[in-house]
Design a protein around this motif. Structure first.
Motif, short mmCIF file in Angstrom:
data_model
loop_
_atom_site.label_atom_id
_atom_site.label_comp_id
_atom_site.label_asym_id
_atom_site.label_seq_id
_atom_site.Cartn_x
_atom_site.Cartn_y
_atom_site.Cartn_z
N TYR A 124 2.96 -6.21 -11.82
CA TYR A 124 2.05 -7.05 -11.03
C TYR A 124 2.80 -7.83 -9.95
O TYR A 124 2.41 -7.82 -8.78
N PHE A 125 3.90 -8.48 -10.33
CA PHE A 125 4.64 -9.28 -9.35
C PHE A 125 5.37 -8.40 -8.34
O PHE A 125 5.51 -8.76 -7.18
N GLN A 126 5.81 -7.24 -8.78
CA GLN A 126 6.47 -6.33 -7.85
C GLN A 126 5.46 -5.80 -6.83
O GLN A 126 5.79 -5.61 -5.66
N PHE A 127 4.20 -5.62 -7.28
CA PHE A 127 3.17 -5.16 -6.36
C PHE A 127 2.88 -6.23 -5.30
O PHE A 127 2.74 -5.92 -4.11
N GLU A 129 4.95 -8.48 -4.26
CA GLU A 129 6.10 -8.52 -3.35
C GLU A 129 6.03 -7.34 -2.38
O GLU A 129 6.32 -7.47 -1.20
N GLY A 130 5.63 -6.17 -2.89
CA GLY A 130 5.56 -4.99 -2.05
C GLY A 130 4.58 -5.12 -0.91
O GLY A 130 4.77 -4.56 0.17
N ILE A 131 3.50 -5.91 -1.13
CA ILE A 131 2.51 -6.10 -0.08
C ILE A 131 3.12 -6.82 1.12
O ILE A 131 2.77 -6.57 2.27
N ARG A 132 4.08 -7.70 0.87
CA ARG A 132 4.75 -8.41 1.97
C ARG A 132 5.50 -7.45 2.89
O ARG A 132 5.74 -7.74 4.04
N PHE A 133 5.90 -6.28 2.32
CA PHE A 133 6.70 -5.33 3.09
C PHE A 133 5.96 -3.99 3.22
O PHE A 133 6.52 -2.93 3.01
N SER A 134 4.67 -4.05 3.53
CA SER A 134 3.86 -2.84 3.53
C SER A 134 3.54 -2.33 4.94
O SER A 134 2.72 -1.43 5.09
N ASP A 135 4.18 -2.90 5.96
CA ASP A 135 3.83 -2.52 7.33
C ASP A 135 4.66 -1.34 7.84
O ASP A 135 5.17 -1.35 8.95
N VAL A 136 4.82 -0.35 7.00
CA VAL A 136 5.55 0.87 7.38
C VAL A 136 4.59 2.05 7.28
O VAL A 136 3.79 2.14 6.36
N ASP A 137 4.67 2.94 8.25
CA ASP A 137 3.80 4.10 8.27
C ASP A 137 3.95 4.94 6.99
O ASP A 137 5.05 5.27 6.58
N TYR A 138 2.81 5.28 6.40
CA TYR A 138 2.79 6.02 5.12
C TYR A 138 3.53 7.36 5.24
O TYR A 138 4.32 7.73 4.38
N GLY A 139 3.29 8.08 6.32
CA GLY A 139 3.93 9.38 6.51
C GLY A 139 5.45 9.28 6.53
O GLY A 139 6.15 10.13 5.99
N ARG A 140 5.97 8.22 7.14
CA ARG A 140 7.42 8.02 7.20
C ARG A 140 7.99 7.74 5.81
O ARG A 140 9.09 8.18 5.46
N VAL A 141 7.22 7.00 5.00
CA VAL A 141 7.66 6.70 3.64
C VAL A 141 7.77 7.98 2.81
O VAL A 141 8.77 8.23 2.13
N VAL A 142 6.74 8.80 2.88
CA VAL A 142 6.74 10.06 2.12
C VAL A 142 7.92 10.92 2.53
O VAL A 142 8.65 11.46 1.70
N LYS A 143 8.12 11.04 3.86
CA LYS A 143 9.21 11.88 4.37
C LYS A 143 10.55 11.35 3.91
O LYS A 143 11.44 12.11 3.52
N LYS A 144 10.73 10.03 3.92
CA LYS A 144 12.01 9.44 3.56
C LYS A 144 12.33 9.71 2.09
O LYS A 144 13.45 10.06 1.73
#
Length: 831
Positions: A124-127, A129-144
């Motif tokens: 729950y807390f990690q989620f 925290e993750g929202i604070r750093f969610s402004d990255v394109d989804y496609g780039r995340v998958v590729k990485k």
């Protein structure tokens, strides 16, 4: 820390397990084929999850996320999973439209020793925290993530949860719930909240996961949702102890190619005997692997690309096994061929498969067909190992085609691995397997691959030790054989030899396939092998080796079942409406057997399969226990000695003979018979000589009969019963005058025929007209070749298939005193 640094940290923490399956590394989002399974969680289950979330003061979504992650972690045997959750964020509008797509990326520790409370709170807390750093394109995340390792750890979990959970850190968010069936990752979940329940969908890549595997995950998620609010469960391992309620276990090894599994078996026991060749020479697992790598190096030295079909000879040998493994290690495709079949048929196979290269003892074929021979190196040059892709083609096997042309069936590594990983549960590393199937039949692969995967020993007998009952049973007994795959026709010839009194107590398991079993035969087999378990396998070549199995040694009913589907397979019994749409029958109703599986072959060279359903053409029904029973065929397809034959192929070749106007092939009392309407005189021998140049030996009719007119019923259909009762024999080349045995050789052949067939033949009786089949003739040829140190071919026997004809042919081949040898053998047999 900014978003980019956060994501880089997550990716760096990712660890590839040491034995990570090759098939998951091969996942390609551009070519993936997705499927979807859906389940519903009831109100009681939802209430338990909601109560648990309130008790921990965490969101319902984080509980669901934890359950899904824990199940996947346990089943995949991984302690850390990277989970991606795409979200839509919109801080400016209550309508939540035109939102930017962002990704919450979580690296979740699934160590089972931690407490349940600690695990879900951390998620729950990690989620958050993750929202604070969610402004990255989804496609780039998958590729990485894909570039760094396996995409299986990029599991997507999409959820649409209640409004009170949507506001975090003063940002209005919504989990992305677009139901896209062309997922860019192997596994994607959609959790859709309703007022009183939760709907869970799973979208998965069909070649990465089996349908049964996904059902297991869903079943575990459902089970754990019932337990999650149980106060007595303190540790995570108590919550996620996977209990597979299905009889068939899901094996993580089924994600690996067979070559990988054999490599692992070699690493465990490199000095153990893997293969005992037909000459008695033994080879260890280390020697087998080294020879296979030399073959792979040799191929890579000649070919600069992969996925090439390579012709190999169809001889049972240690070398043949190394050719197959070497071709697969080089990333290419095996095309086994029977060198004894007509060259015209081999040429059709070469042309259809677009074969350019040949490997093994087939130099004559390579010269005639203008193929390039691959020369083997003497040592390994490239020490790197590259396993074949799970999705790649593994083999092309040819069967009889209804169009009159042989049909090439394309098998792939994933489907092959699925079957071998199922069958290996019936084998052990202490087994010794009697290898008798010829390599140009697809079932040869289960003869050699299953024992090698479990670390067992393959024993390859000589032709005589396979065909002659007394020698076969002696070999099984002397070599302590435990397991045997065999077609019923050959097994029955072993039982026909009344002089063979050897009973073998050491044979533990017999696997029959290719033909129907009956109770009388099973009883006689059990008498000869009193301690054997008997398994009945069923599955066409198109379905990949077999898709059904039933243990039948204690089965007493008249009709013997082929059992239930193996792992990741289903069966439908269907009939068709007038507009060709099929409907499924209820139990005990007869219909066409349709196999549904993600692991059937890819189809034919000329026509690939478009879905997971294979229409077998067999008729059958399912009983109340779920066992499949076969009762016949929809079409004219027949089986002789376990070989599938399309009568149309024989008919088309006969129609090309100038004296024939019409032909019909029927199976009568287990024998192929040809009914012909002629326009000029012809003999049976003329026809056999014509066919032997164009068809394999099993395809040659045993009788040729002529009719004056084609018999039709009042409805215009062919009257088959009239054909069988009114067909007239076509004359043989041999005359019908009385003929007595004239010499020792004829007497010897007569005695051998009597022992093999239990029939008394006159010297000039045509073998085929009195019911001598191809397996019996093959046994006779094998014995005669051994007695006289000669090499008689089947095609030559067909030129004059009688005691006299065979005796005359022996004289043309031997430089020794045939009469003296025959007399010596006769005296020994009579004495």
């Amino acid at each position: 820390m900014n978003s980019k640094e956060y994501i880089n940290k997550i990716v760096e923490q990712y660890q590839i397990p040491p034995k990570f399956p090759q098939r998951l590394k091969d996942f390609d989002p551009e070519t993936s084929e997705s499927a979807m399974i859906e389940t519903q969680f009831n109100y009681m289950q939802y209430q338990k999850i909601e109560n648990f979330s309130k008790r921990l003061n965490v969101s319902v979504f984080s509980v669901f996320l934890g359950i899904i992650t824990g199940v996947c972690s346990k089943i995949l045997n991984c302690q850390r999973l990277t989970i991606a959750t795409p979200i839509n964020m919109n801080t400016q509008s209550n309508q939540e439209i035109n939102a930017n797509l962002n990704t919450v990326l979580l690296n979740i520790d699934c160590t089972m020793e931690q407490s349940v409370t600690e695990y879900f709170e951390k998620i729950y807390f990690q989620f958050q925290e993750g929202i604070r750093f969610s402004d990255v394109d989804y496609g780039r995340v998958v590729k990485k993530i894909n570039n760094n390792g396996s995409p299986i750890f990029n599991i997507l979990v999409n959820n649409d949860y209640s409004i009170k959970d949507r506001v975090l850190n003063n940002k209005k968010i919504r989990i992305h719930v677009e139901e896209n069936h062309n997922t860019k990752v192997p596994l994607e979940f959609y959790c859709i909240n309703k007022e009183t329940s939760i709907r869970l969908k799973v979208v998965y890549d069909k070649t990465t996961f089996s349908r049964e595997f996904i059902y297991l995950i869903l079943k575990e998620i459902s089970r754990i949702s019932e337990l999650v609010n149980n106060d007595s469960i303190q540790k995570l391992f108590q919550l996620f102890s996977v209990k597979n309620t299905r009889k068939t276990n899901i094996d993580i090894n089924s994600f690996k190619t067979v070559v990988e599994l054999i490599y692992e078996a070699m690493l465990k026991n490199p000095a153990k005997i893997a293969v005992q060749d037909r000459d008695g020479c033994c080879y260890t697992y280390s020697q087998l692997w080294e020879r296979a790598r030399i073959v792979a190096n040799s191929i890579n030295n000649e070919l600069k690309d992969q996925n090439n079909p390579i012709l190999i000879d169809g001889e049972r040998s240690f070398n043949n096994i190394t050719y197959i493994l070497g071709i697969w290690l080089s990333g290419n495709i095996i095309v086994p061929v029977d060198k004894s079949q007509p060259i015209a048929r081999v040429k059709k196979i070469v042309d259809t498969s677009k074969i350019k290269y040949v490997l093994g003892n087939v130099r004559k074929l390579s010269s005639i067909l203008n193929l390039k021979q691959i020369n083997l190196l003497t040592r390994i040059r490239d020490k790197s190992i590259s396993f074949p892709s799970y999705k790649n083609n593994a083999y092309i096997y040819y069967t009889s085609g209804s169009t009159g042309e042989p049909k090439g069936i394309i098998g792939w590594h994933g489907a092959l691995s699925n079957f071998i990983c199922w069958e290996k549960t019936l084998f052990s590393s202490n087994d010794k397997v009697f290898q008798i199937t010829m390599p140009f039949f697809d079932v040869y692969l289960r003869d050699i691959l299953t024992p090698l995967v479990v670390g067992a020993k393959i024993c390859i007998p000589s032709d005589n030790e396979m065909m002659i009952a007394q020698q076969a049973l002696k070999y099984i007994k002397d070599n302590h054989i435990t397991n045997l795959h065999i077609v019923p026709s050959l097994a029955k010839t072993w039982l026909l030899d009344t002089k063979t009194v050897i009973n073998v107590a050491g044979l533990k398991k017999t696997f029959f396939a290719g033909e129907a079993l009956d109770n009388e035969f099973i009883s006689r087999w059990k008498h000869k092998f009193p301690n054997t378990l008997i398994y009945n396998l069923y599955g066409p070549t198109e379905a990949t080796l077999a898709k059904f199995c039933k243990r039948v040694d204690n089965y007493s009913a008249e009709l013997i079942p082929v059992g239930k589907p193996i792992s990741a397979s289903q069966v439908l019994i269907c009939n068709y409406t007038q507009n060709n749409k099929y409907w499924e029958n209820s139990k005990y109703e007869i219909g066409e057997v349709i196999i549904k599986s993600s692991y059937i072959t890819k189809g034919y060279i000329a026509k690939k399969f478009s879905n997971e359903y294979y229409h077998t053409g067999d008729l059958g029904y399912i009983d109340s226990k779920g066992d499949l029973f076969l009762i016949g065929r929809k079409d004219d397809q027949i089986k002789i000695d376990g070989v599938r034959i399309q009568p149309k192929e024989i008919e088309n070749i006969l129609l090309s003979y100038k004296s024939i106007d019409w032909v019909k092939i029927l199976l009568v009392d287990g024998h192929i018979q040809a009914y012909l309407k002629l326009n000029s005189n012809i003999t049976q021998q003329n026809l056999r000589n014509y066919l032997v140049q164009r068809l394999p030996m099993q395809f040659i009719p045993q009788r040729f009969l002529m009719i004056d007119e084609v018999p039709l019923k009042t409805n215009g259909k062919l009257d088959r019963k009239w054909l069988v009762t009114h067909g007239k024999n076509i004359n043989d080349t041999l005359d019908d005058k009385p003929y007595e045995l004239k010499n020792n050789t004829e007497e010897l052949i007569s005695l051998l025929v009597k022992e093999i067939t239990n029939k008394f033949l006159k010297p000039k009786d045509n073998f085929f007209r009195v019911g001598v089949n191809s397996l019996m003739i093959a046994r006779l040829i094998s014995i005669v070749n051994r007695f006289f140190s000669i090499r008689i071919t089947y095609s030559k026997v067909l030129e004059e298939p009688s005691i006299v004809g065979m005796s005359n042919y022996i004289r043309t081949l031997s430089n020794y005193d045939i009469e003296k040898i025959s007399k010596k053998i006769l005296d020994k047999m009579k004495g």
